[in-house]
Design an enzyme around this catalytic site. Sequence first.
Site, PDB file in Angstrom:
ATOM      1  N   ILE A 585       0.821  -1.210   0.000  1.00  0.00           N
ATOM      2  CA  ILE A 585       0.000   0.000   0.000  1.00  0.00           C
ATOM      3  C   ILE A 585       0.854   1.260   0.000  1.00  0.00           C
ATOM      4  CG2 ILE A 585      -2.092  -0.992   0.989  1.00  0.00           C
ATOM      5  CD1 ILE A 585      -1.136  -0.061   3.729  1.00  0.00           C
ATOM      6  N   THR A 587       5.256   2.866  -0.516  1.00  0.00           N
ATOM      7  CA  THR A 587       6.695   2.661  -0.433  1.00  0.00           C
ATOM      8  C   THR A 587       7.331   3.933   0.078  1.00  0.00           C
ATOM      9  OG1 THR A 587       6.566   1.201  -2.322  1.00  0.00           O
ATOM     10  CG2 THR A 587       8.724   2.000  -1.746  1.00  0.00           C
ATOM     11  N   GLY A 588       8.173   3.788   1.066  1.00  0.00           N
ATOM     12  CA  GLY A 588       8.818   4.977   1.629  1.00  0.00           C
ATOM     13  C   GLY A 588      10.313   4.859   1.513  1.00  0.00           C
ATOM     14  N   GLY A 589      11.007   5.759   2.145  1.00  0.00           N
ATOM     15  CA  GLY A 589      12.449   5.785   2.055  1.00  0.00           C
ATOM     16  C   GLY A 589      13.086   4.511   2.582  1.00  0.00           C
ATOM     17  N   GLY A 591      11.409   1.496   3.255  1.00  0.00           N
ATOM     18  CA  GLY A 591      10.795   0.206   3.006  1.00  0.00           C
ATOM     19  C   GLY A 591       9.420   0.346   2.412  1.00  0.00           C
ATOM     20  N   VAL A 593       5.239  -0.673   2.616  1.00  0.00           N
ATOM     21  CA  VAL A 593       4.208  -0.933   3.603  1.00  0.00           C
ATOM     22  C   VAL A 593       3.157  -1.849   2.998  1.00  0.00           C
ATOM     23  CG1 VAL A 593       2.553   0.120   5.173  1.00  0.00           C
ATOM     24  CG2 VAL A 593       4.648   1.325   4.600  1.00  0.00           C
ATOM     25  N   LYS A 607       5.531  -2.650   7.919  1.00  0.00           N
ATOM     26  CA  LYS A 607       6.553  -1.893   7.191  1.00  0.00           C
ATOM     27  C   LYS A 607       7.778  -2.780   7.084  1.00  0.00           C
ATOM     28  CE  LYS A 607       8.853   2.022   8.404  1.00  0.00           C
ATOM     29  NZ  LYS A 607       8.899   3.445   8.682  1.00  0.00           N
ATOM     30  N   ASP A 707      10.944  14.248  10.435  1.00  0.00           N
ATOM     31  CA  ASP A 707      10.483  13.974   9.066  1.00  0.00           C
ATOM     32  C   ASP A 707       8.976  14.134   8.966  1.00  0.00           C
ATOM     33  OD1 ASP A 707      10.525  13.365   6.418  1.00  0.00           O
ATOM     34  OD2 ASP A 707      10.859  11.218   6.683  1.00  0.00           O
TER      35      ASP A 707
END
Length: 877
Positions: A585, A587-589, A591, A593, A607, A707
Amino acid sequence: MSKNGTTCSFLYYSSAIVIAAVCMAVINTSLLTSASAKSSLSMIEAKALLNSNWWGNFSSTNHCELMGITCNWAGSVTHLQLGRKCHSIGQEVSFNSSAMSPYCSFLFHPRKLESMNWTSLPNLEQLNLLSCNLTGSIPEEIGTLSKLTDLYLSRNNLEGLIPSSIGQLTNLTHLDLSSNRLSGPIPSSIGQLTNLTYLNLFSNQLNGSIPPEIGKLENLDHICIAGNILSGPIPSSIGQLTNLLSLDLSSNRLNGSIPSEIGKLKNLIQMFIGGNILSDPIPSSIGQLTNLIHLDLSSNRLNSSIPPEIGKLENLITMHLGVNSLHGIIPVEIGDLTQLIYLNLTDNLLKGKIPSSIGQLKNLEVLDMSANQINNIPTELGHLSNLRNLSLSWNQLLGQISPIKILYQLQYLDLSHNLLSGLIPKELEQIKFLENMNLSDNYLNGTIPTGLTNLFYLRHLDLSHNNLSGEVPSSLCYIEDLDLSYNRLKGQIPQHRYDCPPLYEARNCSKKKIVKFTLIISLPIIVFLAFLAFACFRCHKAQKNKIEARAMKNGDICSIWNYDGRIAYKDIVKATDDFDIRHCIGTGGYGSVYRAQLPSGKVIALKKLHHLEAEEPAFDKSFRNEVQMLTNVRHRNIIKLYGFCLHNRCMFLVYEYMERGSLFCFLRADADAVELGWTLRVNIVKAIAYALSYLHHDCTPPIVHRDISSNNILLNSKLEAFVSDFGTARLLHLDSSNQTVIAGTYGYIAPEFAYTMVVTEKCDVYSFGVVALETIMGRHPGELLSSLESPSTRNIMLADVLDLRLPLPTNPMVVGNIVLVARMAIACLHSKPRSRPTMLRVSQEFQSYRKTFATPLCAISLLQLWNAEMDFYPINE
Ligand SMILES: *[C@@H]1O[C@H](CO)[C@@H](O)[C@H](O)[C@H]1NC(C)=O
Ligand SMILES: *[C@@H]1O[C@H](CO)[C@@H](O)[C@H](O)[C@H]1NC(C)=O
Ligand SMILES: *[C@@H]1O[C@H](CO)[C@@H](O)[C@H](O)[C@H]1NC(C)=O
Ligand SMILES: *[C@@H]1O[C@H](CO)[C@@H](O)[C@H](O)[C@H]1NC(C)=O
Ligand SMILES: *[C@@H]1O[C@H](CO)[C@@H](O)[C@H](O)[C@H]1NC(C)=O
Ligand SMILES: *[C@@H]1O[C@H](CO)[C@@H](O)[C@H](O)[C@H]1NC(C)=O
Ligand SMILES: *[C@@H]1O[C@H](CO)[C@@H](O)[C@H](O)[C@H]1NC(C)=O
Ligand SMILES: *[C@@H]1O[C@H](CO)[C@@H](O)[C@H](O)[C@H]1NC(C)=O
Ligand SMILES: *[C@@H]1O[C@H](CO)[C@@H](O)[C@H](O)[C@H]1NC(C)=O
Ligand SMILES: *[C@@H]1O[C@H](CO)[C@@H](O)[C@H](O)[C@H]1NC(C)=O
């Protein structure tokens, strides 16, 4: 063509195939078989739209599919809406998907109203060209649009006269021509618009007098003709507008008296007629306006005493009668206005004692009675426990400063230019939120109480022109703006900051307490975490702890708090089909999710750190950080960590699942954004503020998130906001290094971070400001961030930057909240970190702000918010 026309039968005529497609929106299949083609009108309309050249050359497309156009079943245009969806547009039209966002931002060039042949669009019901960069004038032909109910031409560059043909639009319910450069008179034909409920001519250059015919508009609930150069009297016919809720005639050149008929406007909630040249008494009939919440008669030439009937306005929250020639004493009945938050009587000729009934105004936060001839303060003033801003300067106050010393909430105190004598009371030292104190030009004697330096927030202190003696306390160096001139003081005036002793010594600011807390609270936590980290990262064994941890034979550990079922790596693999993309659902810095439904049915978010990255020390650190932070923090607006899993091939965190995803995505999807109404948005901003205030001020040592961005704000099914992603967060130890390389998201990072690389709470405050603005604007503020401090923002109105996809708010409560969010956001975006408020202060503002706001939304510019020149108390740092 009749509106409920009989046919769509031209569907069967090949020549009309193009037009047939038009019908897709409103096809009534039962009519398909009827006869009689009436395509000729729609051909004429298509031609008019084409000839206008507003959409360029579209000969290949069907005109009903143009951006912002809606047609009826017969292909005749009923709605032309390129502007913001204004309030009360009633039955919302569902646009087809290609025209989902019909906003003027898509029209890059200036357009002229005259280039459209309006007589060709006889079925037009709604015309909305708000903020569409229109130039030229309003053509006379607009009067042929007899079915028009809504006409919004606000915030353009229209010039010339309002055509008198406007009176022919008798079906009109909403007319908004505000913020243009229209001149000349308001045509008297406006009196024919008897169905009008909303009339807004704010900020033009209209002159002449208000036509008495306006009294015929008996359905009006809002009228705003402020900010013009209208002269002459307020017509007494205004008393016929008995449905009126809001009357704004401010900032014109209206003269004569306020007609007593005004008392007939029994439903009125707000009345603004300040900034004119009205004279004579305030009519006593004003006492009949018992629904009134905001009353502004300021900056006129009213020259009676304040009528005692004013006391009947029991719902009043703000009253501004300042800058007039009101004389006599202040009536005791003022004490009946128990809802009052803001009372401004500055610059009048009021005499004598303030009545002791003032003590009943328990909600009062701002009291300005400066520049009058008041000679006494009743002790009951000390009962105003919510008072934040008190100005009694330029009066004839005599004797000692007495009741004021118990106003513990005061932030601003001005008693300058009076006849006060005696000592500066030591008790002033207890007004701990005091930021600004002016006692200059009095006859105060004795020494400066050294305890004034305990006033942690005190920034401006003016004691000049008194008879003070003794030594200047050196600790006054913390005060930025200090004036001690014209006294009999000895010693050096301390230079601000440079020769100040270290903060904690000078300011007795509970340094010991901090140390104690660190020892008592954080030590066990750190020990616990160290233990936890050791247990989880090094030792692949199940722990006997509150945490249910479980080691599987391939070496994985899953710890899920408060989870009744057993869970293991393989369950997770199963729930996500081995981390299949379908379950991803976001994608972040650090990893991706995933959404996972556990065997028990419970849905969680996972995550998962990227495989390779999981081996990088930096990411390992980020993982630990997040576990460490989240195991400790407990706040209703911070995402809950359910647990974590470690496995030899991957590691992931297990969270509470947030059904509606990130704020970032939500604001970018038009359909979702519309669902996120103003109140929900205000609540989101408040939630973030509360969470950050908790992290910064309730955690010891403070936690800096580092952040904050709309990506890291998640929404649950009720669209409540949660702060997430503590991958880069860190505890702010006062003595350890603040420096770091990786932190923050581009577009949200405080400017000073670029060159100082030092993380403070004020970095979060800045990022919060960006997210708060983004939430109400519906998009990242972008360049607005850097231009906020430049004079070019002078012309930007708050209403123009608010999310175009939502109708502008009209409920005064909602307006007040939006303005507060904008004010707070702008204060947080100050380029100097020191000038930004703390999150504690921001969340206090949100909590204490209970009521409505006095200035109409249409009149608020960003500059006003920046300067905090609003009707309520200013934001201090
Ligand atoms: C079609 O329109 C008629 C009257 O205009 C209405 O009675 C009927 O319910 C409509 N049918 C459908 C399927 O919408
Ligand atoms: C506008 O359209 C009408 C027909 O609807 C036509 O008679 C008229 O000449 C047109 N006006 C202009 C200026 O083109
Ligand atoms: C008002 O609108 C209705 C239908 O929308 C129409 O029948 C009527 O003619 C209009 N009124 C005037 C005065 O044109
Ligand atoms: C005003 O609105 C009502 C319905 O609200 C309608 O019946 C009436 O015809 C309208 N008046 C005019 C002059 O259009
Ligand atoms: C209104 O302003 C116009 C110029 O814009 C001027 O010619 C006219 O005399 C003014 N009318 C009044 C009543 O002041
Ligand atoms: C209002 O001002 C006009 C001039 O602008 C003046 O002629 C008129 O007498 C004034 N009316 C009153 C009641 O003062
Ligand atoms: C108030 O002002 C008006 C007009 O300037 C004047 O005629 C009247 O006498 C004044 N009344 C009082 C009580 O000062
Ligand atoms: C009172 O009103 C005057 C004039 O409008 C304004 O300058 C002043 O700031 C107001 N006082 C407060 C405390 O808002
Ligand atoms: C301050 O002035 C008062 C009179 O206003 C006088 O009684 C008192 O002695 C003075 N105190 C000092 C310290 O000068
Ligand atoms: C950390 O930041 C504080 C205040 O911002 C500063 O006083 C301190 O010197 C910094 N510490 C280091 C090691 O840079």
